[in-house]
Design a protein around this motif. Structure first.
Motif, short mmCIF file in Angstrom:
data_model
loop_
_atom_site.label_atom_id
_atom_site.label_comp_id
_atom_site.label_asym_id
_atom_site.label_seq_id
_atom_site.Cartn_x
_atom_site.Cartn_y
_atom_site.Cartn_z
N UNK A 162 -11.42 33.78 -4.71
CA UNK A 162 -10.92 32.45 -5.11
C UNK A 162 -12.06 31.55 -5.58
N UNK A 163 -13.18 31.56 -4.86
CA UNK A 163 -14.31 30.70 -5.25
C UNK A 163 -14.83 31.08 -6.63
N UNK A 164 -14.84 32.39 -6.91
CA UNK A 164 -15.38 32.85 -8.20
C UNK A 164 -14.49 32.42 -9.36
N UNK A 165 -13.26 31.99 -9.05
CA UNK A 165 -12.36 31.54 -10.11
C UNK A 165 -12.73 30.14 -10.60
N UNK A 166 -13.42 29.38 -9.76
CA UNK A 166 -13.70 27.97 -10.10
C UNK A 166 -14.56 27.89 -11.37
N UNK A 167 -14.13 27.03 -12.28
CA UNK A 167 -14.85 26.86 -13.54
C UNK A 167 -14.26 27.69 -14.67
#
Ligand code: SAH
Ligand code: SF4
Ligand code: F3S
Length: 469
Positions: free
Chosen positions: A388-393
């Motif tokens: 989920x964090x890697x989806x940011x941006x």
């Protein structure tokens, strides 16, 4: 001329537990009861008929039924004292497995019916309206319910379920499904396509095909012969306005090359696959009767990522199946490390009466099962957070499903099945919008709608980054 009066308006409340197939079935029960005058109620208190659509998969699932029945008994008695009637029905997999026990423990239940009998519901309701005492219907009928259910009429909204396959012939050591849902059955392609078109006409933009072993689907093709799931998906992708397709739940053994290839060929097929593996130990996979090895699963994951690099994988795991040693448990952790999951469900092994594992030697101690489950869950949690964090941006297409929790917000779904919300209105429901992911919460994402500015690069998953690094 006399006009016959419309059937009296009655209220129906259905509560579903368990898998998505139960959610779909609940909709079909509502469809089949509508001609009798039943309209949906929001609560059991408002209802003339209450259906509990149950799940038998783990011990806790059936316990929930009996505690809910206790509560409804009080309600039913209060209604009867006031001169009203409330029909109480138990459907689903507990009904199938424990029909006799239900009527013995809860004699106030009017109707007990298994998942293959829903097309007979109107007749059963008529029978209990005439008689007192309970009616049980848990035989596996010779006719197929899908041939007797009317066309689905209840709109499901922007995202819809469509059952294409039911039952299971795999007999995993731990599982009740082959006993509660019966043997494998695939609906014909023509019926599936017609239902998909109907759902789209009612507003669906995303359809999830359902089955206990959905990728084992082998239905009759429109001009004879047998189709497999990849062929069906190609056909469904031709339906205008059907923006997204998914299918669940799949078995690794039925993940054939044509289906894997479909993930690279069909843009509507979303880059997310729930593919339960249960264990990473070959010894356990054999004891579970899963019919494949751990490396076969790794290999499927690799092949899927080769054709669809942004695919996110999801799985189910069981901790503490009879005979599981510490080494087996470590092999499961290793497989999780190797494959990398965006989402996963893990369960403590739960003994189910009538399944081979229930009477197997070497049951694992409760405390040990707890510890192993915690370790599995901690690792999976870490992977889900990282995904989920890697989806940011990133920029991605979002399907707007309706209103968000707060005023001025919309809710939607990412290609990877994550719930998303952002500033906008519920009036956008059904639209596909381009959005930038601005924050990741535990189980959802926040997004910002992109205006007319140039769209960003296609989103990448953490796996892809790792591979590129
Ligand atoms: N048809 C699917 C799963 C159906 S049940 C498949 O073959 O994978 C959903 C999940 O419940 C299973 O994947 C399994 O992880 C879990 N489950 C089933 N029986 C269980 C049991 N006796 N104890 C604990 N978990 C169980
Ligand atoms: Fe149960 Fe195994 Fe069938 Fe899945 S494949 S429904 S786990 S018996
Ligand atoms: Fe539960 Fe039956 Fe589904 S046991 S998971 S409701 S098939």
């Amino acid at each position: 001329m006399t006009i016959s009066p419309a059937p009296p308006r009655k209220r129906l409340f259905i509560r579903s537990w368990g898998c998505q197939m139960n959610v779909y079935d609940s909709g079909r029960m509502a469809d089949v009861l509508a001609p009798l005058g039943y309209a949906p109620a929001d609560t059991a208190e408002d209802a003339d008929m209450v259906v509990l659509n149950t799940c038998h998969i783990r011990e806790k699932a059936s316990e929930k039924l009996f505690s809910e029945l206790g509560r409804l008994r009080v309600l039913k008695q209060a209604k009867e004292q006031g001169g009203e009637r409330m029909i109480l029905a138990v459907a689903g997999c507990v009904a199938q497995a424990e029909g006799a026990e239900i009527t013995a423990r809860a004699p106030y239940v009017d109707l007990v019916l298994g998942p293959q009998s829903y097309h007979r519901l109107p007749e059963m309701v008529a029978r209990i309206s005439r008689a007192t005492g309970s009616v049980i219907e848990t035989d596996f009928p010779t006719e197929q319910k899908f041939d007797f259910l009317p066309d689905s009429t209840t709109p499901q909204g922007v995202t819809a379920f469509l059952t294409i396959q039911e039952g299971c012939d795999k007999f995993c050591s731990f599982c009740v499904v082959p006993y509660t849902r019966g043997s494998e059955y695939s609906r014909a392609a023509t019926a599936v396509i017609a239902e998909a078109k109907r759902l789209v006409a009612q507003g669906a933009r995303e359809i999830a095909l359902l089955g206990q072993n959905v990728n084992a689907w082998h239905g009759e093709g429109p001009s004879g012969g047998t189709w497999t799931l990849s062929r069906l998906l190609l056909e469904l992708a031709e339906i205008p306005d059907l923006a997204r397709l998914r299918y669940t739940t799949s078995h690794p053994r039925d993940m054939d090359d044509a289906l894997i290839a479909a993930h690279g060929q069909i843009p509507q097929l979303m880059p997310f696959l729930h593919l339960p593996v249960q264990s990473g130990s070959d010894r356990m996979l054999q004891a579970m009767n899963r019919g494949h090895k751990a490396d076969a699963y790794r290999h499927i994951a690799e092949k899927l990522r080769a054709v669809r690099p942004d695919i996110a994988l999801s799985s189910d795991f069981i901790a503490g199946h009879p005979g599981e040693t510490e080494a087996d448990h470590q092999a499961t952790l290793k497989l999780i490390e190797d494959v990398g999951f965006a989402l996963a469900y893990s369960f403590k092994y739960s003994s189910r009466p009538g399944t081979p594992a229930a009477t197997a030697q070497m049951q694992v101690a409760e405390a040990e099962k707890d510890r192993r489950l915690q370790e599995i869950q901690a690792l999976l949690r870490e992977q889900q957070d990282a995904f989920n964090s890697a989806c940011v941006g990133r920029s991605c297409e979002v399907l707007v499903t309706g209103a968000g929790r707060d005023e001025g917000q919309f809710a939607g779904r990412s290609p990877w099945l994550q719930p998303v919300h952002g500033l906008g209105s519920a009036g956008m429901a059904g639209q596909m919008v381009q959005a930038t992911i601005t924050a990741a919460l535990r189980n959802s994402l926040t997004v910002r709608l992109e205006g007319n500015e140039a769209l960003g690069p296609p989103p990448q998953t953490p796996r892809q980054e790792k591979a590129a690094a």
